[in-house]
Design a protein around this motif. Structure first.
Motif, PDB file in Angstrom:
ATOM      1  N   UNK A   1      11.304 -13.568 -11.006  1.00 38.87           N
ATOM      2  CA  UNK A   1      11.196 -12.651 -12.143  1.00 38.87           C
ATOM      3  C   UNK A   1      10.480 -11.367 -11.728  1.00 38.87           C
ATOM      4  N   UNK A   2       9.406 -11.523 -10.979  1.00 37.87           N
ATOM      5  CA  UNK A   2       8.654 -10.342 -10.539  1.00 37.87           C
ATOM      6  C   UNK A   2       9.500  -9.493  -9.598  1.00 37.87           C
TER       7      UNK A   2
ATOM      8  N   UNK B   1      10.867  -5.626 -10.272  1.00 39.92           N
ATOM      9  CA  UNK B   1      10.449  -4.547  -9.373  1.00 39.92           C
ATOM     10  C   UNK B   1      11.647  -3.977  -8.623  1.00 39.92           C
ATOM     11  N   UNK B   2      12.465  -4.873  -8.081  1.00 42.53           N
ATOM     12  CA  UNK B   2      13.631  -4.416  -7.324  1.00 42.53           C
ATOM     13  C   UNK B   2      14.520  -3.545  -8.180  1.00 42.53           C
TER      14      UNK B   2
ATOM     15  N   UNK C   1      15.761  -4.483  -3.878  1.00 41.50           N
ATOM     16  CA  UNK C   1      15.294  -5.674  -3.170  1.00 41.50           C
ATOM     17  C   UNK C   1      15.276  -5.419  -1.669  1.00 41.50           C
ATOM     18  N   UNK C   2      16.346  -4.826  -1.172  1.00 42.37           N
ATOM     19  CA  UNK C   2      16.435  -4.576   0.259  1.00 42.37           C
ATOM     20  C   UNK C   2      15.352  -3.618   0.732  1.00 42.37           C
ATOM     21  N   UNK C   3      15.158  -2.535  -0.003  1.00 38.96           N
ATOM     22  CA  UNK C   3      14.139  -1.566   0.396  1.00 38.96           C
ATOM     23  C   UNK C   3      12.755  -2.200   0.401  1.00 38.96           C
TER      24      UNK C   3
ATOM     25  N   UNK D   1       7.084  -5.093   1.349  1.00 31.05           N
ATOM     26  CA  UNK D   1       6.357  -5.137   0.084  1.00 31.05           C
ATOM     27  C   UNK D   1       6.607  -6.435  -0.671  1.00 31.05           C
ATOM     28  N   UNK D   2       7.549  -7.225  -0.220  1.00 32.23           N
ATOM     29  CA  UNK D   2       7.782  -8.522  -0.856  1.00 32.23           C
ATOM     30  C   UNK D   2       7.038  -9.631  -0.124  1.00 32.23           C
ATOM     31  N   UNK D   3       6.349  -9.245   0.931  1.00 27.71           N
ATOM     32  CA  UNK D   3       5.655 -10.263   1.727  1.00 27.71           C
ATOM     33  C   UNK D   3       4.637 -11.007   0.879  1.00 27.71           C
TER      34      UNK D   3
END
Lengths: 242, 242
Positions: free
Chosen positions: A192-193, A197-198, B203-205, B211-213
């Motif tokens: 969800x987060x 954000x994406x 999501x890819x960026x 930043x998704x780490x």
DNA sequence: TACTTATCTTGACAATGCAAAGATTGACTT
DNA sequence: AAGTCAATCTTTGCATTGTCAAGATAAGTA
């Protein structure tokens, strides 16, 4: 020779113009000590802040390509090596400026959330503020999310960016009515987060790059990016409680 | 001194190393005409393609900051001004390389779609291929979606990027079982397209920027980015028909 | 064969980031 | 209050880059 080229040329022109202007001003001799007091004092006093403000001006005027150490120094009216002493590096200057951007960014989103009345508004306020900030400060947004010259080991930048993330995570948690528990997430929560954000981040990047222009142009006459964003969000988000 | 700094320093080292190596090789005198045939002939024959391949190598090795006209010329073993004749500009070289990237990118997504069996697979194949390409070619993806030095007035780049967009739009249209009608879209259709693109792109960026780490680290042990992406998509997309 | 054009090299220039050394100022010490 | 010192800013210099302008060379053509 697309817009990029034009922008670069504009930056170059700006550089040249400023240079000649500065040269014409004939920097006062360094010998005079306390002549008129309007003459540039050797110690600026608050040069660090002045440099950051000059940097933001240069960035929004000449774009990322125009944001150089020397251009900032010229804009602030000091020697070209003065910024080095305060930021060490171009990376340093850019990182501090990005930290300021994140703080502005967070403040804008917080303000938008606070002034939201209905639950629906509260759900849309944050993404709208996100996109609105990026549109109002494209240079800063590009600096924050597109530049590779960012040093996240700098505490100021790390903290400001972290605040941005946790604000988002909390908002999602509040919306799902299951506050996130510190250091662990379920796959559903994480999804969800990351989804929220994406989507907002991707929408903003594509919008700023002009890649949504085709879509907007094909929509009913006069549809704004904000309306498109709203339609996107309403189709995705869970129904507001009640 | 974050990863950025390190990458830049690495690029600089690579540059330096290559320079000394080249210098040691002592470019053969230009007088010799047809000595051993292994000696660099004056006319390369296919220098344009060789330069583009060299550019891709430099890009993936030294990052965007290392991708300079002169570095590409060194990598290809020609003089520093040779690329100018073929591409006119750094913008030109970068734009042609980005066009190649878009073609690779489109081919990868098309292949993934074709090899999908079930309807569910067909829905997930394209986004997965999108992210997979970006992870496999981060330099190219950054070049395509993050660089400002792109000239979309170049036909090759314009067409390749356009193909990427229409492929996506068609996929969404097919999924909604209401094929899009040429030059006009309903708000719902536009929102569906923009939502899908924004989400995957964002999501890819974020993933490439690390930043998704934080999110991934908080998820159940060993959750991969692909699994997170799948969870995101399954929560958003309409139920597959049937 | 002579001419023309495309291709590649050489050389130069302004601009940049960075490092080192010098100049100036404000503050602290005695 | 005079002297010392550290922080601040400037100057100079160097390697690098993109871009331009001439040259040199190969290939094609008449």
């Amino acid at each position: 020779m697309a817009k990029t080229e034009t922008r670069i040329e504009a930056a170059r022109r700006a550089r040249g113009a400023r240079k000649t202007a500065t040269a014409a001003k004939a920097r006062p001799g360094r010998v005079r000590r306390s002549a008129a007091r309007t003459e540039t004092p050797y110690h600026h006093g608050a040069l660090r802040e002045a440099l950051l403000q000059a940097a933001e001006r240069v960035l929004e005027r000449d774009g990322l390509a125009g944001l150089t150490l020397r251009a900032v120094a010229r804009e602030a009216g000091v020697s070209h090596a003065a910024p080095t002493h305060h930021f060490g590096d171009l990376t340093g200057l850019v990182s501090e400026l990005a930290a300021i951007g994140f703080r502005q960014f967070n403040a804008a989103m917080a303000a938008a959330c606070d002034s939201a009345a209905s639950p629906l508004e509260r759900m849309l306020a944050r993404p709208k503020a996100y996109v609105a900030y990026a549109q109002a400060h494209p240079g800063m947004y590009g600096l924050m999310f597109r530049t590779e010259r960012l040093d996240y080991s700098r505490p100021s930048l790390h903290e400001a960016a972290e605040a941005s993330f946790s604000g988002l995570a909390n908002a999602i948690g509040a919306m799902r009515q299951e506050p996130i528990a510190g250091d662990s997430l379920t796959l559903g929560q994480g999804a969800a987060i990351a989804r929220a954000w994406s989507m907002v981040h991707g929408f903003t990047m594509l919008l700023l790059d002009g890649r949504l222009a085709d879509i907007l142009h094909r929509l009913p006459e006069g549809t704004t990016p904000e309306q498109l964003l709203e339609a996107i969000l309403k189709g995705t988000m869970p129904k507001p409680p009640g």
